[in-house]
Design a protein around this motif. Structure first.
Motif, mmCIF file in Angstrom:
data_model
loop_
_atom_site.group_PDB
_atom_site.id
_atom_site.type_symbol
_atom_site.label_atom_id
_atom_site.label_comp_id
_atom_site.label_asym_id
_atom_site.label_seq_id
_atom_site.Cartn_x
_atom_site.Cartn_y
_atom_site.Cartn_z
ATOM 1 N N SER A 89 0.835 -1.215 0.000
ATOM 2 C CA SER A 89 0.000 0.000 0.000
ATOM 3 C C SER A 89 0.862 1.254 0.000
ATOM 4 C CB SER A 89 -0.929 -0.005 1.225
ATOM 5 O OG SER A 89 -1.811 -1.102 1.195
ATOM 6 N N LEU A 90 1.942 1.226 0.775
ATOM 7 C CA LEU A 90 2.862 2.367 0.803
ATOM 8 C C LEU A 90 3.542 2.561 -0.554
ATOM 9 C CD1 LEU A 90 4.654 2.257 4.284
ATOM 10 C CD2 LEU A 90 3.176 4.063 3.374
ATOM 11 N N ALA A 91 3.920 1.463 -1.196
ATOM 12 C CA ALA A 91 4.551 1.549 -2.516
ATOM 13 C C ALA A 91 3.587 2.157 -3.531
ATOM 14 C CB ALA A 91 5.004 0.160 -2.966
ATOM 15 N N ALA A 92 2.325 1.753 -3.462
ATOM 16 C CA ALA A 92 1.326 2.323 -4.368
ATOM 17 C C ALA A 92 1.124 3.811 -4.103
ATOM 18 C CB ALA A 92 0.001 1.571 -4.215
ATOM 19 N N LEU A 93 1.138 4.184 -2.830
ATOM 20 C CA LEU A 93 0.987 5.600 -2.488
ATOM 21 C C LEU A 93 2.184 6.418 -2.959
ATOM 22 C CD1 LEU A 93 -0.540 5.575 1.117
ATOM 23 C CD2 LEU A 93 -1.540 6.575 -0.945
ATOM 24 N N ALA A 94 3.385 5.864 -2.811
ATOM 25 C CA ALA A 94 4.592 6.564 -3.258
ATOM 26 C C ALA A 94 4.528 6.856 -4.750
ATOM 27 C CB ALA A 94 5.832 5.750 -2.920
ATOM 28 N N ARG A 95 4.011 5.916 -5.497
ATOM 29 C CA ARG A 95 3.868 6.116 -6.948
ATOM 30 C C ARG A 95 2.853 7.209 -7.246
ATOM 31 N NH1 ARG A 95 2.078 1.414 -11.317
ATOM 32 N NH2 ARG A 95 2.240 2.736 -13.181
ATOM 33 N N ASP A 104 -5.141 16.189 -0.013
ATOM 34 C CA ASP A 104 -5.857 15.878 1.226
ATOM 35 C C ASP A 104 -6.400 14.451 1.232
ATOM 36 O OD1 ASP A 104 -5.393 18.378 2.275
ATOM 37 O OD2 ASP A 104 -7.259 19.233 1.487
ATOM 38 N N ASP A 105 -6.666 13.916 0.031
ATOM 39 C CA ASP A 105 -7.267 12.586 -0.063
ATOM 40 C C ASP A 105 -6.249 11.454 -0.076
ATOM 41 O OD1 ASP A 105 -9.918 13.449 -0.090
ATOM 42 O OD2 ASP A 105 -9.862 13.845 -2.246
ATOM 43 N N ASN A 106 -4.976 11.753 -0.380
ATOM 44 C CA ASN A 106 -3.988 10.673 -0.414
ATOM 45 C C ASN A 106 -2.856 10.835 0.596
ATOM 46 O OD1 ASN A 106 -2.069 12.488 -1.485
ATOM 47 N ND2 ASN A 106 -2.507 11.914 -3.592
ATOM 48 N N ARG A 107 -2.954 11.835 1.459
ATOM 49 C CA ARG A 107 -1.923 11.988 2.484
ATOM 50 C C ARG A 107 -2.190 11.031 3.648
ATOM 51 N NH1 ARG A 107 -0.592 16.790 3.546
ATOM 52 N NH2 ARG A 107 -1.810 17.954 2.009
ATOM 53 N N LEU A 108 -1.119 10.568 4.279
ATOM 54 C CA LEU A 108 -1.256 9.625 5.389
ATOM 55 C C LEU A 108 -1.711 10.296 6.679
ATOM 56 C CD1 LEU A 108 1.823 7.246 4.995
ATOM 57 C CD2 LEU A 108 -0.569 6.747 4.535
ATOM 58 N N SER A 228 -13.950 9.885 -1.455
ATOM 59 C CA SER A 228 -12.817 10.489 -2.153
ATOM 60 C C SER A 228 -11.469 10.093 -1.561
ATOM 61 C CB SER A 228 -12.945 12.019 -2.127
ATOM 62 O OG SER A 228 -12.937 12.506 -0.789
ATOM 63 N N ARG A 229 -11.467 9.506 -0.371
ATOM 64 C CA ARG A 229 -10.231 9.116 0.286
ATOM 65 C C ARG A 229 -9.559 7.995 -0.505
ATOM 66 N NH1 ARG A 229 -6.242 11.088 3.394
ATOM 67 N NH2 ARG A 229 -6.133 10.258 5.518
ATOM 68 N N ASN A 230 -8.260 8.111 -0.727
ATOM 69 C CA ASN A 230 -7.543 7.103 -1.494
ATOM 70 C C ASN A 230 -7.599 5.757 -0.766
ATOM 71 O OD1 ASN A 230 -4.885 5.566 -2.255
ATOM 72 N ND2 ASN A 230 -5.175 7.081 -3.868
ATOM 73 N N ILE A 231 -7.919 4.691 -1.519
ATOM 74 C CA ILE A 231 -8.081 3.369 -0.931
ATOM 75 C C ILE A 231 -6.782 2.853 -0.324
ATOM 76 C CG2 ILE A 231 -7.607 2.228 -3.142
ATOM 77 C CD1 ILE A 231 -10.009 1.031 -0.351
ATOM 78 N N ASN A 232 -5.649 3.253 -0.871
ATOM 79 C CA ASN A 232 -4.361 2.803 -0.330
ATOM 80 C C ASN A 232 -4.094 3.386 1.050
ATOM 81 O OD1 ASN A 232 -3.143 1.220 -2.629
ATOM 82 N ND2 ASN A 232 -3.511 3.151 -3.680
ATOM 83 N N VAL A 233 -4.562 4.601 1.297
ATOM 84 C CA VAL A 233 -4.423 5.201 2.623
ATOM 85 C C VAL A 233 -5.283 4.439 3.624
ATOM 86 C CG1 VAL A 233 -4.797 7.273 4.004
ATOM 87 C CG2 VAL A 233 -3.907 7.476 1.678
#
Length: 345
Positions: A89-95, A104-108, A228-233
Motif C-alpha cells: 500500500s505504501l509503494a502504491a501511495l509513493a507512486r 488531502d485525499d492521499n496523504r497519510l 474520495s479518500r484514497n483506498i491505499n491510505v
C-alpha cells in the motif's frame, strides 16, 4: 421540383441517414459499446491472478504443514502478511505521490476520529485469519474452498441488518442453494458419518464466515463514508492495526517459541510462498473491485474451487467424489445467481 427529387434520392441513399432511421424507436442502451482491448486485457489479467491466488491459498496452507502440524509460528506468519500488504500500500501511495502529488485525499496524516474506526475490522480479520490455519485440522483443501463460501450468506444478512440494504428474491434463493451445495459437497458415502467435516469444523467455518462478513461490511461502510479518500491510505491504516494486533497475538500465543527459537523458526519456501499469496490475494480483491466487477470475482471463486480440487487429487490424494462434484456445481450456480440478483437489485 428537380431539387426536391435530388434531395429525396440523397435521403434514400445516405447510409448515415439510414443508420439513424434504423435506431429511431430503439433504446440507445441496446447499442453495444465499442470493444476496449486494453480494458479487456487488464480484466483478464486480474481475473487469472485472482483465480490462481484463490485456488493456491488453501493448497499452500496444507502444504506448509509437516507431519500434520505447523512447524512455524502461525501468528508470525499472519503478522508478515499484514506487513507485506502495508508495504504494498505504501509503494502504491509513493507512486501516486510522484505522479499526482500529495493531496488531502492521499496523504497519510489523518484525524483520531478517522483512525479510530479501523481497530474493529482489524481485530475481526485477525481472529478470522488465525482460524483459517486451524480449520485444516478438520477440513481438507477442497472442502475449505467450499465452506468458505458461507461468508456470502453472512455478508448478505449483515448487509440487510447493518447497511439496511434489501436483498432480492434471487439472492435469497441463491443463499438456500449455497447451503445445499456446501452440504452436498461434504457428504461422505463411504462412512457412517453423514458429513466428511466434523461438527467442530463446521462451527469454525461458520464463525469464520460471520467474522469475514461483518469485517467486510464494516470496512465497506468505513470506505464509503469518505469516498474520495484514497483506498491505499485506508488500507494502510487497516493493515497497521492488523500488524499491531498480530504483535499482541505473538506475545500471548508464541512468545516463548519466538524468543527461544527465533521469529522465523520452522519457515520454509512453502511458508514464504504462502505469506506472499495471502498478501497478494488481499490486494487482488481490491483490484478486481476497481478494474473489473463482481461477476469476475464470482467466476474466479467458482473456478478456484475446481482447480483446488483437481490439484489436491495429485498432491494430497484427494478423492473427487460425485457428491463433491455436484455440490461444487450447485455452489457455483448459487454464487452466480447471487451476483445476478445483486445486479438486478
Amino acid at each position: 421540383m428537380e431539387y426536391r427529387r435530388i434531395k429525396d434520392q440523397d435521403k434514400d441513399g445516405d447510409p448515415a441517414h439510414q443508420d439513424v432511421e434504423s435506431l429511431r424507436g430503439k433504446d440507445l442502451l441496446d447499442v453495444p459499446p465499442p470493444f476496449d482491448k486494453t480494458k479487456w486485457k487488464r480484466k483478464s489479467a486480474v481475473t487469472l491472478a485472482l483465480t490462481f491466488l484463490t485456488s493456491s491459498q488453501a493448497i499452500l496452507i496444507v502444504w506448509s504443514k509437516r507431519a500434520g502440524r505447523y512447524e512455524y509460528s502461525v501468528t508470525t506468519a499472519n503478522f508478515l502478511v499484514e506487513a507485506l500488504k502495508c508495504a504494498l500500500s505504501l509503494a502504491a501511495l509513493a507512486r501516486i505521490w510522484r505522479t499526482e502529488g500529495v493531496t488531502d485525499d492521499n496523504r497519510l496524516s489523518t484525524t483520531v476520529d478517522e483512525v479510530s474506526v479501523y481497530p474493529i475490522p482489524a481485530a475481526l480479520y485477525l481472529v478470522k485469519n488465525l482460524l483459517q490455519y486451524y480449520i485444516f485440522a478438520y477440513v481438507d483443501a477442497p472442502g475449505y474452498q467450499i465452506l468458505k463460501n458461507l461468508n456470502i450468506i453472512s455478508t448478505g444478512v449483515l448487509y440487510r441488518i447493518i447497511l439496511k440494504k434489501k436483498l432480492s428474491e434471487i439472492q435469497w434463493a441463491a443463499f438456500i442453494l449455497l447451503c445445499a451445495g456446501c452440504t452436498t459437497a461434504q457428504l461422505n458415502p463411504s462412512s457412517d458419518h453423514v458429513l466428511q467435516t466434523p461438527f467442530i469444523g463446521w462451527l469454525m467455518a461458520i464463525i469464520m464466515a460471520l467474522l469475514s462478513g461483518f469485517a467486510g461490511v464494516y470496512t465497506e461502510a468505513i470506505i464509503k463514508k469518505r469516498p474520495s479518500r484514497n483506498i491505499n491510505v485506508q488500507n494502510f491504516w487497516l493493515y497497521v492495526f492488523g500488524m499491531a494486533f498480530n504483535v499482541v497475538a505473538i506475545l500471548i500465543q508464541d512468545f516463548d517459541a519466538v524468543v527461544n527459537k527465533g521469529f522465523f523458526h520452522g519457515y520454509s519456501l512453502i511458508t514464504v510462498l504462502m505469506i506472499i499469496n495471502h498478501a497478494l490475494s488481499g490486494i487482488a480483491v481490491s483490484m478486481v473491485m476497481k478494474y473489473a466487477d463482481n461477476i469476475v470475482k464470482v467466476y474466479s471463486t467458482s473456478v478456484a474451487m475446481l482447480v483446488t480440487a483437481v490439484v489436491s487429487v495429485f498432491l494430497f490424494n484427494f478423492h473427487l467424489s460425485l457428491a463433491f462434484f455436484l455440490g461444487s456445481t450447485v455452489v457455483s450456480v448459487s454464487i452466480y445467481l447471487h451476483s445476478i440478483g445483486k445486479l438486478q437489485r
